[in-house]
Design an enzyme around this catalytic site. Structure first.
Site: not given
Length: 271
Positions: A128, A120, A244, A104-105
């Protein structure tokens, strides 16, 4: 680099030549930018606020916004590392057709990637919950500062990938309300326990359906949203490569698994 990893990189490069490739990234691609992950090797597992907890009380909302206010600057000032730059170059040269990120960066776009599905959401937007009006995170920070002028932003506090800083929340902290309807603000990200918007899910599934290979980088695939896409690819007979540090939940279905730094491998593959 380890000879076994070098061999796996060469095997991966040969396997992906000429294929329609979807890359899927997790928090492990942003650690070299100074943004920690939740479950990386050697880290204590973090348990962030869930969506139900956020909705449950004004105290939990105050906890989120106070801690995030302190941690957000660290994410906003982060710069792309070789993982992001390698994937952006791979898109530009036609080696990767689509990127799906659990992060989410916003660092993939900062590096130059264009075809990005943010599974995400992203932290630099605020929405809102009551009227759906959206504002920038910068505007939200201005509101928080105006209503809580004594809040201190220390650069030495530990934080998580969603900007949640490890601080004691002041008892008098006030959460700004929506400037349009006086409702509740929420970051435009998918909290743990929250449903991903269906349109975004469909977009990601369609990208995987059109692919011939999926390259996973920096994700343990602990979150089901990513794991489902990899399993979908496997069911379609696609090649699966996982990069990973540590185990993932899809190691048993991968054609190639590289237990190595995402930045090291992606640099070798695409830069």
């Amino acid at each position: 680099m380890d000879p076994a990893v070098d061999y796996a990189i060469a095997q991966t490069r040969q396997m992906l030549v000429g294929l329609n490739v979807v890359a899927m990234t997790g928090a492990g691609v942003s650690t070299d930018s100074g943004i920690p992950d939740y479950r990386g090797q050697g880290r204590v597992v973090k348990h962030p606020l869930t969506f139900d907890q956020f909705l449950a009380s004004s105290e939990n909302q105050a906890r989120y916004w106070a801690r995030s206010y302190v941690g957000w600057n660290r994410i906003a000032s982060a710069e792309p590392n070789d993982s992001h730059l390698a994937l952006a170059k791979a898109e530009q040269t036609g080696q990767i057709q689509q990127l799906i990120t659990q992060n989410v960066d916003g660092l993939h776009q900062k590096a130059g990637s264009k075809n990005v599905i943010e599974l995400h959401g992203r932290l630099d937007r605020v929405v809102c919950l009551d009227c759906t009006e959206s504002i920038s995170r910068q505007a939200m920070d201005g509101l928080i500062q105006a209503t809580n002028p004594s809040m201190n932003r220390s650069a030495d506090i530990e934080f998580t990938p969603d900007g949640d800083a490890e601080i004691e929340v002041p008892k008098d902290f006030r959460v700004p309300t929506c400037q349009n309807c006086n409702g509740r603000y929420k970051p435009d990200v998918v909290f743990f326990g929250e449903q991903i918007p269906q349109l975004r899910v469909t977009e990601a599934k369609t990208a995987v359906e059109r692919a011939e290979a999926v390259l996973v980088a920096g994700s343990s695939l602990t979150v089901n949203s990513g794991l489902r896409l990899v399993k979908q690819a496997k069911e379609l007979g696609q090649k699966i490569v996982i990069i990973n540090l540590g185990e993932t939940r899809a190691d048993n279905i991968a054609d190639v698994k590289l237990n190595a730094s995402a930045a090291d491998v992606l640099r070798a593959l695409f830069l």
